[in-house]
Design an enzyme around this catalytic site. Structure first.
Site, mmCIF file in Angstrom:
data_model
loop_
_atom_site.group_PDB
_atom_site.id
_atom_site.type_symbol
_atom_site.label_atom_id
_atom_site.label_comp_id
_atom_site.label_asym_id
_atom_site.label_seq_id
_atom_site.Cartn_x
_atom_site.Cartn_y
_atom_site.Cartn_z
ATOM 1 C CB ILE A 19 -0.955 -0.013 1.209
ATOM 2 C CG1 ILE A 19 -2.025 -1.106 1.020
ATOM 3 C CG2 ILE A 19 -1.622 1.346 1.391
ATOM 4 C CD1 ILE A 19 -2.931 -1.295 2.212
ATOM 5 C CE LYS A 39 13.731 -2.926 10.177
ATOM 6 N NZ LYS A 39 13.269 -3.926 11.177
ATOM 7 C CG ASP A 60 13.428 0.394 13.210
ATOM 8 O OD1 ASP A 60 12.186 0.509 13.252
ATOM 9 O OD2 ASP A 60 14.056 -0.370 13.969
ATOM 10 C CB VAL A 61 8.898 4.023 11.386
ATOM 11 C CG1 VAL A 61 9.165 4.619 10.016
ATOM 12 C CG2 VAL A 61 8.232 2.657 11.277
ATOM 13 C CE1 TYR A 152 -2.535 -5.934 11.111
ATOM 14 C CE2 TYR A 152 -4.884 -6.420 10.919
ATOM 15 C CZ TYR A 152 -3.740 -5.823 10.428
ATOM 16 O OH TYR A 152 -3.797 -5.093 9.252
ATOM 17 C CE LYS A 156 -2.961 -2.375 10.922
ATOM 18 N NZ LYS A 156 -2.121 -1.390 10.218
ATOM 19 C CB THR A 187 0.251 -5.821 -0.008
ATOM 20 O OG1 THR A 187 -0.124 -6.506 1.200
ATOM 21 C CG2 THR A 187 -0.727 -4.684 -0.279
ATOM 22 C CG LEU A 189 1.553 -7.434 5.547
ATOM 23 C CD1 LEU A 189 2.716 -7.958 6.383
ATOM 24 C CD2 LEU A 189 1.050 -6.102 6.111
#
Length: 224
Positions: A19, A39, A60-61, A152, A156, A187, A189
């Protein structure tokens, strides 16, 4: 024909694939200057075509110092920030509360939620100057829930609530904060989740005729 994001400067986290890459593609096509923090960012990062510009920064956020340095470098290079797209995140796959450790949940929360706090914290002083925008990528799981993914879903849901509170605070500064809650999107992911591409299991909802394209999903969702 005018370009929607002509000369606007946007930071997109996790923009080397999925995305995030789709968002960056649209921004560049519409004349935007896009700084991709990832990354995986290096000299092999995907090239984007269009009248806009793209710069990749390895970041790396979840690392506060790296985020701070990348935000400062963006302003040094381009003079401002108009938009922050908080996209970077991960999915645990199908795990119940019995099969995920406390430490793994903390790590998931750091990546999916705390990273957005860090990015927003350091970008906001610049976004206030431009009356800019923050766009957070959440998930339908934030509001609908999802079996075998409670942790998860929790991350979110936190993203959505964080954005609501931050939007209330930043309204006086002219900064808009919004959250997008997409359903399953085609994606890397999603494809990497065990069984994620198999329409015969619990991910039946994401069979090929129902998976959205990350390339077009958000083409007309940005407003800044």
């Amino acid at each position: 024909m005018s370009l929607r994001f002509q000369d606007k400067v946007a930071i997109v986290t996790g923009g080397c694939s999925g995305i995030g890459k789709g968002c960056a593609e649209v921004l560049v096509e519409q004349g935007g200057i896009v700084v991709v923090l990832d990354k995986a960012a290096d000299e092999t990062s995907p090239s984007l075509t269009g009248p806009g510009k793209v710069k990749y920064m390895k970041c790396d956020v979840t690392n506060e110092e790296q985020v701070k340095n990348c935000v400062e470098q963006t302003v040094k290079d381009f003079g401002k920030i108009d938009c922050l797209v908080n996209n970077a995140g991960v999915h645990t796959g199908l795990v119940t509360i019995d099969t995920i450790s406390v430490e793994d949940f903390k790590t998931l929360f750091d990546i999916n939620v705390v990273s957005m706090f860090i990015m927003s914290k350091y970008a906001l002083p610049h976004l206030r100057k431009t009356k800019g925008s923050i766009v957070n990528l959440s998930s339908f799981s934030a509001v609908a829930g999802q079996a075998s993914c409670p942790t998860y879903c929790a991350t979110k849901g936190a993203i959505t609530s964080f954005a609501k509170g931050l939007a209330a605070d930043e309204a006086k500064n002219g900064v808009r904060v919004n959250t997008i809650c997409p359903g399953p999107t085609n994606t890397p992911l999603l494809q990497g989740i065990p069984g994620g591409d198999n329409p015969d299991n619990k991910y039946e909802m994401v069979s090929n005729n129902k998976i959205r394209s990350s390339r077009r999903l958000f083409q007309w969702r940005f407003h800044f």
